[in-house]
Design a protein around this motif. Structure first.
Motif, PDB file in Angstrom:
ATOM      1  N   TRP A   1       0.822  -1.216   0.000  1.00 40.72           N
ATOM      2  CA  TRP A   1       0.000   0.000   0.000  1.00 40.72           C
ATOM      3  C   TRP A   1       0.852   1.260   0.000  1.00 40.72           C
ATOM      4  CZ3 TRP A   1      -4.631  -1.035   3.867  1.00 40.72           C
ATOM      5  CH2 TRP A   1      -5.411  -2.087   3.337  1.00 40.72           C
ATOM      6  N   ASP A   2       2.093   1.187   0.506  1.00 40.51           N
ATOM      7  CA  ASP A   2       3.007   2.334   0.452  1.00 40.51           C
ATOM      8  C   ASP A   2       3.840   2.325  -0.829  1.00 40.51           C
ATOM      9  OD1 ASP A   2       2.207   3.369   2.901  1.00 40.51           O
ATOM     10  OD2 ASP A   2       3.668   2.180   4.026  1.00 40.51           O
ATOM     11  N   THR A   3       4.166   1.141  -1.311  1.00 42.33           N
ATOM     12  CA  THR A   3       5.034   1.019  -2.482  1.00 42.33           C
ATOM     13  C   THR A   3       4.364   1.553  -3.746  1.00 42.33           C
ATOM     14  OG1 THR A   3       6.216  -0.884  -1.563  1.00 42.33           O
ATOM     15  CG2 THR A   3       6.241  -0.631  -3.964  1.00 42.33           C
ATOM     16  N   GLU A   4       3.110   1.200  -3.972  1.00 40.95           N
ATOM     17  CA  GLU A   4       2.442   1.618  -5.210  1.00 40.95           C
ATOM     18  C   GLU A   4       2.375   3.142  -5.356  1.00 40.95           C
ATOM     19  OE1 GLU A   4      -0.923  -0.207  -6.850  1.00 40.95           O
ATOM     20  OE2 GLU A   4      -0.309  -2.251  -6.375  1.00 40.95           O
ATOM     21  N   PRO A   5       1.847   3.864  -4.371  1.00 46.54           N
ATOM     22  CA  PRO A   5       1.815   5.329  -4.537  1.00 46.54           C
ATOM     23  C   PRO A   5       3.211   5.953  -4.592  1.00 46.54           C
ATOM     24  CG  PRO A   5       1.027   4.696  -2.352  1.00 46.54           C
ATOM     25  CD  PRO A   5       1.142   3.442  -3.144  1.00 46.54           C
ATOM     26  N   ALA A   6       4.173   5.348  -3.897  1.00 46.52           N
ATOM     27  CA  ALA A   6       5.535   5.894  -3.916  1.00 46.52           C
ATOM     28  C   ALA A   6       6.138   5.807  -5.322  1.00 46.52           C
ATOM     29  CB  ALA A   6       6.417   5.141  -2.915  1.00 46.52           C
ATOM     30  N   LEU A   7       5.892   4.704  -6.012  1.00 48.88           N
ATOM     31  CA  LEU A   7       6.425   4.556  -7.365  1.00 48.88           C
ATOM     32  C   LEU A   7       5.697   5.451  -8.359  1.00 48.88           C
ATOM     33  CD1 LEU A   7       7.139   0.714  -7.523  1.00 48.88           C
ATOM     34  CD2 LEU A   7       8.807   2.570  -7.745  1.00 48.88           C
ATOM     35  N   ARG A   8       4.415   5.622  -8.176  1.00 51.84           N
ATOM     36  CA  ARG A   8       3.689   6.537  -9.071  1.00 51.84           C
ATOM     37  C   ARG A   8       4.203   7.973  -8.892  1.00 51.84           C
ATOM     38  NH1 ARG A   8      -0.922   3.049  -7.872  1.00 51.84           N
ATOM     39  NH2 ARG A   8      -1.302   1.831  -9.770  1.00 51.84           N
ATOM     40  N   ALA A   9       4.479   8.338  -7.660  1.00 57.29           N
ATOM     41  CA  ALA A   9       5.004   9.681  -7.400  1.00 57.29           C
ATOM     42  C   ALA A   9       6.417   9.834  -7.966  1.00 57.29           C
ATOM     43  CB  ALA A   9       4.997   9.961  -5.896  1.00 57.29           C
ATOM     44  N   ARG A  10       7.247   8.813  -7.790  1.00 54.06           N
ATOM     45  CA  ARG A  10       8.635   8.886  -8.268  1.00 54.06           C
ATOM     46  C   ARG A  10       8.681   9.075  -9.786  1.00 54.06           C
ATOM     47  NH1 ARG A  10      13.847   7.261  -6.568  1.00 54.06           N
ATOM     48  NH2 ARG A  10      13.076   8.048  -4.572  1.00 54.06           N
TER      49      ARG A  10
END
Length: 615
Positions: free
Chosen positions: A142-151
């Motif tokens: 749940w933290d990884t997905e939004p973090a990669l979209r932001a990156r």
């Protein structure tokens, strides 16, 4: 032809990514996804390999209908040697990731070796590169997905990743995409974690434009969608209740494994059923279920989106769990609920959220907790060892154990071994309700005899999705058979196993088989791919895939003794319901099944069978 004709080979040890052409001869012999990727895998990997070693490989694969307008054409599979079982593993997922990978121009990705540091693979159409993931290690899905979209500043990127369960060595860790769709079984996420591979992030803009006969394909796909819409299961039951439509049905026929399979009916089934998910709660007046949801291209929409009562003990003062996420499917509701005697719907939903959040198979987790609770009630395990009172029926024990297992902490590390290793460690291996080390799904082999044979012979360990005879034995699809008899079940199991292999390899969802037969799939494959896909050839492909998987397992060291059910199902008769007095008739069915398969009495492929199937 509907393949892209291109695969990506990633050497994690060297940090390299290279494109290569798809073996089109293999594509015509094994179709795609499960079949084709398994052909690559068994051709390249020693069957004796340690699943967690760099020498094991792991493959993400799409099918020829993935990304097309075929209903449910959003599937992908992850293929490897399973961490939980040591057998061939192929775990299937929906959502949107598979279609995105196909639209980026790739039929599959083969990962080999092990990265010295955490990495993720970023794909943007034909460009692929490995990037540092040390900043993601330790994060949940749940933290990884939004973090990669932001990156990558791209909200439409699709991500397949592991959570902490895959990093800390839980042997049934899952690969999760779209936050709550998962390639869930056999420990494919554990293998991913062992390679220091955190995620795959894909953006595809190329589409799937290489359909052989577009007009014929559109006509075939439209006709097949009508079959789904007109069917009572795929057009009504699954959209409204999801797979949870089965909870009360299976309980009533006396095939609901309860309290680690000690019983075959659960008095609390109605409280955790699909119907219960629709009912307003007494506490806040709102139902557990918020809406249904569809995967890419799906006209069934069986997915559940749920919300927990914000006053429930699991989420009090924890706003991160107040939103909506993937709700209970039947298998998860059973494993977290009936298997442990727990009938608190919101507690089950919370445990399921935890499995989604950190990438953990709820079936193996819940069934392992069932073994723990039985060992606790026997006095073999204590509160001091487990960290909590863990009697059957304890919702608080269930949710606590979900948390510590997902994080790989305390007794959770032992639960993360799976029930076979845990029960062996504590001296009671017969209490593991598993085949080849993989825990049973939600059907008791005493009440549905065909499923007992399907479990015992499944190439990836106990599984309902490798030969779902429940369709025939309970629902009467495509014909009604008596669930309490063994006659005819070996042939039925074989037919379901072979047909399922074709559907899995085509890139569509197995739930279509509630309405479709191969006769509905064949025109779509014929128009999309190649005129060689007639009915006889498809039937042969399904049989070829099944035998290829079996041969790998045999070479890995599996024998007839591994096609077995736990002692409890063979010696302890059902005590309630229609199956009262019955045990599994596996001993009668297994030799007949081997004969139907064209195998030896020891379950080995004969030379004649190899020759006929081109193996």
């Amino acid at each position: 032809m509907s393949w892209t004709g291109k695969i990506l080979r990633v050497n994690l040890t060297e940090g390299t990514c290279a494109a290569e052409p798809l073996n089109m001869q293999w594509a015509r012999e094994y179709l795609g996804q499960r079949g084709l990727a398994t052909k690559y895998f068994v051709s390249e990997v020693d069957p004796k390999v340690d699943p967690m070693s760099p020498e094991n490989k792991i493959i993400w694969a799409t099918g020829p209908l993935t990304g097309t307008m075929a209903s449910t054409g959003g599937r992908y599979s992850v293929i490897t040697k399973g961490a939980l079982t040591g057998a061939i593993a192929c775990s299937n997922s929906g959502g949107y990731f598979g279609a995105e990978l196909k639209m980026a121009g790739w039929d599959m990705i083969i990962f080999e070796g092990r990265s010295p540091t955490p990495v993720y693979l970023h794909i943007s159409d034909d460009k692929a590169e490995l990037l540092d993931a040390s900043w993601l290690w330790g994060k949940t899905v749940w933290d990884t997905e939004p973090a990669l979209r932001a990156r990558h500043q791209d909200p439409q990127i699709r991500i397949s990743s592991i959570g902490r369960a895959g990093e800390t060595g839980c042997l049934y860790a899952a690969v999760v995409n779209d936050l709550h769709r998962a390639a869930g079984r056999s420990g494919v996420g554990s293998v991913m974690g062992s390679k220091n591979l955190k995620a795959i992030a894909v953006r595809g803009t190329l589409g799937v434009g290489n359909i052989r006969d577009p007009l014929a394909f559109m006509q075939a796909a439209a006709a097949a969608k009508k079959v789904l819409a007109d069917n009572a299961v795929t057009g009504q039951g699954l959209p409204k209740y999801g797979t949870q439509v089965l909870m009360n049905v299976i309980n009533e026929i006396g095939a609901m494994p309860t309290r680690n399979h000690r019983e075959v009916q659960f008095e609390g089934a109605k409280d955790i059923s699909g119907e219960a998910m629709h009912e307003p709660r007494a506490t806040d007046g709102k139902p557990n279920l918020v809406t249904n949801q569809a995967c890419f291209g799906c006209t069934i929409a069986c997915g559940r989106i749920s919300k927990i009562d914000e006053t429930h003990y699991t989420v009090q003062n924890r706003p991160q769990y107040w939103g909506t996420s993937g709700g209970l499917e039947y298998e998860a509701a059973w494993a977290l609920g009936s298997a442990n005697g727990v009938n608190d719907l919101d507690a089950l939903t919370y445990a399921n959220f935890i499995c989604n959040e950190d990438g953990m198979d709820p079936i193996s987790f819940g069934a392992t907790v069932g073994a723990v609770m039985e060992l606790y009630e026997m006095g073999v395990l204590t509160k001091e060892q487990i960290g909590i009172e863990a009697s059957f029926g304890s919702a608080k024990a269930l949710t606590y154990l979900a948390e510590i297992t997902a994080r790989g902490e305390c007794f959770g590390r032992e639960i993360g071994m799976g029930s076979r290793r845990l029960t062996e460690k504590y001296g009671h291996p017969d209490l593991s309700m598993s085949v080849k080390g993989q825990e049973f799904p939600a059907y008791d082999a005493r009440g549905i005899q065909g499923m007992g044979l399907a479990y015992a012979t499944s190439n990836r360990g106990a599984c309902h999705l490798r030969g779902y005879t429940v369709a025939s034995e309970v629902l009467g699809i495509p014909v009604k058979t008596d669930p309490l008899v063994t006659d005819g079940k070996p042939e039925l199991v074989k037919a379901f196993q072979d047909a399922t292999a074709v559907f899995d390899s085509a890139g569509v969802c197995v739930f279509t088989t509630f309405a479709w037969t191969l006769a509905d799939l064949q025109p779509q494959l014929h128009a999309a791919c190649d005129d060689s896909f007639d009915m006889d050839n498809l039937a042969l492909i399904g049989e070829r895939i099944w035998n290829m998987e079996r041969d790998f397992n045999n070479r890995a060291g599996f024998t007839r003794k591994d096609d077995a059910l736990p002692k409890r199902l063979m010696t302890e008769p059902a005590r309630t319901g229609p199956a009262t007095g019955l045990v599994s008739g596996l001993d009668k069915m297994l030799p007949e099944y081997y004969a139907a398969r064209g195998w030896t009495a020891e379950g080995q492929l004969t030379e004649q069978t190899r020759s006929r199937l081109g193996l």
